[in-house]
Design an enzyme around this catalytic site. Structure first.
Site, short mmCIF file in Angstrom:
data_model
loop_
_atom_site.label_atom_id
_atom_site.label_comp_id
_atom_site.label_asym_id
_atom_site.label_seq_id
_atom_site.Cartn_x
_atom_site.Cartn_y
_atom_site.Cartn_z
N GLU A 113 -6.47 4.57 8.25
CA GLU A 113 -6.24 6.00 7.97
C GLU A 113 -7.50 6.63 7.38
O GLU A 113 -7.81 7.79 7.66
CB GLU A 113 -5.04 6.16 7.03
N ASN A 146 0.87 -1.19 0.00
CA ASN A 146 0.00 0.00 0.00
C ASN A 146 0.90 1.23 0.00
O ASN A 146 1.51 1.56 1.01
CB ASN A 146 -0.89 -0.04 1.26
N TRP A 147 0.93 1.90 -1.15
CA TRP A 147 1.83 3.06 -1.28
C TRP A 147 1.26 4.33 -0.63
O TRP A 147 1.96 5.34 -0.57
CB TRP A 147 2.10 3.34 -2.75
N LYS A 148 0.01 4.28 -0.23
CA LYS A 148 -0.65 5.48 0.34
C LYS A 148 -0.47 6.67 -0.61
O LYS A 148 -0.54 6.47 -1.82
CB LYS A 148 -0.12 5.75 1.75
N GLU A 174 -4.88 -5.36 11.23
CA GLU A 174 -3.89 -4.29 11.37
C GLU A 174 -4.14 -3.52 12.66
O GLU A 174 -4.93 -2.55 12.67
CB GLU A 174 -4.01 -3.32 10.19
N GLY A 193 2.96 1.96 11.02
CA GLY A 193 3.92 3.04 10.88
C GLY A 193 4.65 3.39 12.16
O GLY A 193 5.21 4.47 12.30
N HIS A 243 -9.28 0.95 5.40
CA HIS A 243 -7.98 1.19 6.04
C HIS A 243 -8.15 2.16 7.21
O HIS A 243 -8.94 3.10 7.14
CB HIS A 243 -6.98 1.76 5.02
N SER A 300 3.93 -2.30 10.52
CA SER A 300 5.39 -2.22 10.67
C SER A 300 6.13 -3.49 10.24
O SER A 300 7.16 -3.85 10.83
CB SER A 300 5.77 -1.84 12.10
N GLY A 304 2.96 -1.04 4.42
CA GLY A 304 2.93 0.38 4.08
C GLY A 304 4.33 0.92 3.85
O GLY A 304 4.89 0.83 2.76
N GLY A 305 4.94 1.46 4.90
CA GLY A 305 6.23 2.15 4.80
C GLY A 305 7.30 1.39 4.02
O GLY A 305 7.97 1.95 3.14
C1 PEP Z 1 -0.61 0.09 6.69
O1 PEP Z 1 -0.74 1.32 6.66
O2 PEP Z 1 -1.52 -0.67 6.31
C2 PEP Z 1 0.66 -0.45 7.15
C3 PEP Z 1 0.72 -1.72 7.45
O3 PEP Z 1 1.68 0.45 7.26
P1 PEP Z 1 3.14 0.14 7.85
O4 PEP Z 1 3.64 -1.10 7.15
O5 PEP Z 1 3.93 1.35 7.49
O6 PEP Z 1 2.98 -0.08 9.29
#
Ligand code: PEP
Length: 250
Positions: free
Chosen positions: A95, A8-10, A169, A175, A93, A212, A233-234
């Site tokens: 966010e 997920n590039w956001k 999640e 993050g 999600h 993470s 994500g990150g």
């Molecule tokens: C996410 O936003 O779904 C996610 C898992 O982000 P991160 O890997 O950065 O924790």
């Protein structure tokens, strides 16, 4: 069963050129003999170009709107996404729930529209830190309630169980550089499977872990066969992490 790795590039990157470059990094990291399903979910504006740049990876969207088309300013419909060869839709999600005020009612409409249209849904659920601090029973109650609201009426969709994917999640792990422990994540994943199979009489729903995950700690999660894959994500923006995540996930 094949694992899923969903990147997920956001709201990243900033240019189409950078998006194509990143997509190619992912594509090149996937071995010819593919052993996991790799999904790239770029921002909407890059869907078309990223779709053209990939062959082995699958295209995903970060959200979906439940109407086909019409007067819905700013929304991108499931039909438009399907025409861009999107195969997976991330829905709910945290966010979007927290920053944009998406409710379980809206998320349920999105889940239903996606499933009816034949898209694979990655439904994100997970508790915040306040709930986590109250203990396991509180987390289970919260997760169960999210599942009940977000999956309401899916029995009317002629559900193909492989089209429904749940991503557990925990919000506090996203993050934060502090992933859940694999043991706790697996306990919640087993709980999610139990709730879904109890209600829909399906043998097992594919359930991912997100929060993470990186190219190193992923190995600890991979010891547990209950984890169907990862939402990332990150680390999905970093070439070295991308390679390690894909190559470590068998
Ligand atoms: C996410 O936003 O779904 C996610 C898992 O982000 P991160 O890997 O950065 O924790």
């Amino acid at each position: 069963m094949k694992k899923i790795i969903a990147f997920n590039w956001k709201s990243n990157p900033v240019t189409v050129k950078a998006a194509i470059k990143l997509a190619k990094t992912v594509e090149n990291a996937i071995p010819q003999k593919k052993y996991s399903e790799v999904v790239i979910a770029p921002p909407f504006v890059f869907l078309e170009d990223v779709g053209k740049a990939i062959k082995k990876a699958k295209l995903g969207s970060q959200d979906i709107f439940w109407k086909n088309n019409g007067p819905y300013t700013g929304e991108i419909s499931w039909h438009q996404e399907k025409n861009l060869k999107v195969k997976y839709a991330i829905v709910g999600h945290s966010e979007r729930r927290q920053i944009l005020g998406e409710t379980d009612g809206m998320i349920n409409k999105k889940v239903l529209a996606a499933l009816k249209s034949g898209l694979k849904v990655i439904l994100c659920i997970g508790e915040n830190l306040t709930i986590r601090k109250r203990g396991k029973k509180a987390v289970e109650n919260f997760i169960k309630s999210q599942l009940q609201k977000d999956l309401k009426n899916i029995e009317n969709c002629k559900l193909k169980i492989e089209n429904l994917i749940i991503a557990y999640e925990p919000i506090w792990a996203i993050g934060s550089k502090h992933p859940d422990t694999p043991k706790d994540a697996v306990e919640m994943i087993n709980f999610i499977k139990k709730v879904v199979s109890g209600k829909y009489k399906v043998e097992s729903v594919k359930t991912l872990y997100g929060g993470s995950v990186n190219g190193k700690n992923i190995k600890n999660f991979l010891k547990y066969k209950e984890i169907g894959g990862f939402l990332v994500g990150g680390a999905s923006l970093k070439p070295k992490e991308i390679k390690n995540i894909i190559q470590n996930t068998k």
